[in-house]
Design an enzyme around this catalytic site. Structure first.
Site, PDB file in Angstrom:
ATOM      1  N   ASP A   1      51.415   5.875  -4.863  1.00  9.82           N
ATOM      2  CA  ASP A   1      51.135   6.648  -3.654  1.00  9.82           C
ATOM      3  C   ASP A   1      51.398   8.131  -3.905  1.00  9.82           C
ATOM      4  O   ASP A   1      52.522   8.528  -4.129  1.00  9.82           O
ATOM      5  CB  ASP A   1      52.033   6.123  -2.529  1.00  9.82           C
ATOM      6  CG  ASP A   1      51.667   6.674  -1.186  1.00  9.82           C
ATOM      7  OD1 ASP A   1      50.700   7.443  -1.101  1.00  9.82           O
ATOM      8  OD2 ASP A   1      52.351   6.344  -0.205  1.00  9.82           O
TER       9      ASP A   1
ATOM     10  N   HIS B   1      39.673   4.338   0.519  1.00  8.25           N
ATOM     11  CA  HIS B   1      40.626   5.353   0.960  1.00  8.25           C
ATOM     12  C   HIS B   1      40.473   6.645   0.172  1.00  8.25           C
ATOM     13  O   HIS B   1      40.456   7.743   0.741  1.00  8.25           O
ATOM     14  CB  HIS B   1      42.043   4.801   0.820  1.00  8.25           C
ATOM     15  CG  HIS B   1      43.108   5.731   1.302  1.00  8.25           C
ATOM     16  ND1 HIS B   1      43.286   6.041   2.628  1.00  8.25           N
ATOM     17  CD2 HIS B   1      44.057   6.438   0.626  1.00  8.25           C
ATOM     18  CE1 HIS B   1      44.295   6.886   2.759  1.00  8.25           C
ATOM     19  NE2 HIS B   1      44.776   7.151   1.560  1.00  8.25           N
TER      20      HIS B   1
END
Length: 372
Positions: A154, A227
């Protein structure tokens, strides 16, 4: 991105561009009626309180970044406002929604040890007892090798070095508030049961990266509703517009469990993050929402301006009480403008602080419970 001007005067930024730490505490508060002066009194003491707690473990890197919401700004300060400060704008797509939730103050506490964050959070909330109410409190942690609870790294695309400062720190486009930043926070809850039923290949197509190696899928393979595809923003000149993410995993096991990612994204202008959110929730083109949102639900959303350290040390005058004579109001505004101008011309311009050696999924590892 607004043009960068290295000679633009600016105050010292708060400790935004420090590396990702092992733990963080995120506190969002609303100011109670009549609590404005207590908040104003706390602002100049923030740096000293952080130093007092951090002195116990100087190598733990304790920081505290403070943000102020749009409604609170007018309750706390007279005079001008940051050009980009406004309430968080709800984003509603055909299937998913990014809600706007209350938030006057953000306290973003980071360190390598949770006890330091916890102690500082306690000191700050005790100072604000009876003046402000904590409406959201999240204890975040770094999960294995910079991954979120979905198993993906992330924050891979966070800018570094000079690019990080250019992406995050306000410059000559708003000289009275140069050196500050904007930050958007959202809490996302994950439906891990549904997510973990997906084959890894389908998970990778939803994210736009490989799960094991964290390599972005090539354009021929990467779906338009992934995403990564939807959170890649380019300006008119074709250059990518970036934000800095310091997302953290969080979770609890009571009541059936609650697991998610706390998204926190700093930027020079909120426009970049807002465009990412529109792409995710509405789609680009409309109707092609971010596939991760089928497994993640946004439950909070707030926007804050992060003033310079000098601004906090000597905030502008308070707004005149309702019904005060016009000359009093004018004097307060003049004092506020002078304080703001002094901050803008103070010391160094945007420090090129260490880049975040972190990992974040895109705009915030956005994953969670399916919504309809």
């Amino acid at each position: 991105m607004p043009p960068e001007s290295p000679n633009a005067p600016a105050g010292e930024p708060q400790a935004v561009l420090t590396p990702l730490t092992n733990v963080a505490i995120f506190l969002v508060l609303t100011i109670d009626p009549g609590g404005e002066q207590a908040v104003r009194d706390l602002l100049p003491d923030l740096a000293g309180l952080r130093r007092s707690v951090g002195f116990r473990a100087p190598d733990a890197g304790l920081t505290c970044v403070t943000g102020i919401g749009s409604d609170a700004w007018d309750r706390l300060f007279a005079g001008p406002r940051p050009a980009g400060l406004h309430p968080f704008r709800e984003v509603a797509g055909a299937r998913h929604r990014a809600p706007a939730t209350p938030g006057d103050l953000l306290l973003h506490l980071r360190a390598t040890r949770l006890d330091l964050c916890f102690e500082l959070a306690g000191q700050l909330t005790r100072r604000l007892s009876g003046a402000a109410t904590v409406v959201d409190s999240v204890h975040g942690f770094r999960y294995f090798d910079d991954r979120d609870l979905l198993g993906f790294v992330d924050g891979t695309e966070n800018p570094e070095g000079r690019a990080a400062a250019a992406a995050v720190v306000v410059g000559a486009e708003d000289p009275g508030f140069a050196g500050g930043s904007y930050v958007v926070v959202q809490k996302y809850l994950h439906d891990l049961t549904a997510w973990n039923t997906l084959p890894v290949e389908q998970q990778e197509r939803a994210v736009g990266r490989t799960k094991l190696t964290d390599i972005e899928l090539d354009d021929a393979t990467k779906p338009a509703d992934s995403h990564v595809a939807l959170t890649t923003i380019t300006g008119p000149d074709g250059e990518e517009r970036q934000i800095m993410r310091f997302n953290m995993a969080f979770g609890s096991f009571d009541g059936g469990g609650e697991f998610g990612t706390y998204f926190i994204g700093y930027a020079r202008t909120p426009e970049v993050t807002e465009e990412m959110l529109r792409n995710m929730f509405v789609g680009r083109p409309p109707g092609s929402h971010d596939r991760l949102l089928d497994f993640s639900t946004a439950v909070t959303g707030s926007l804050f301006y992060v003033p310079t350290a000098e601004f906090l040390d000597g905030p502008p005058a308070a707004p005149a009480p309702a019904g005060a004579p016009a000359e009093v109001t004018a004097a307060s505004a003049a004092t506020a403008r002078a304080a703001t101008a002094s901050t803008a011309t103070a010391t160094a311009s945007t420090a090129t602080a260490p880049s975040a050696a972190d990992g974040s999924l895109g705009i915030g590892s956005l994953k969670g419970t399916p919504s309809s």
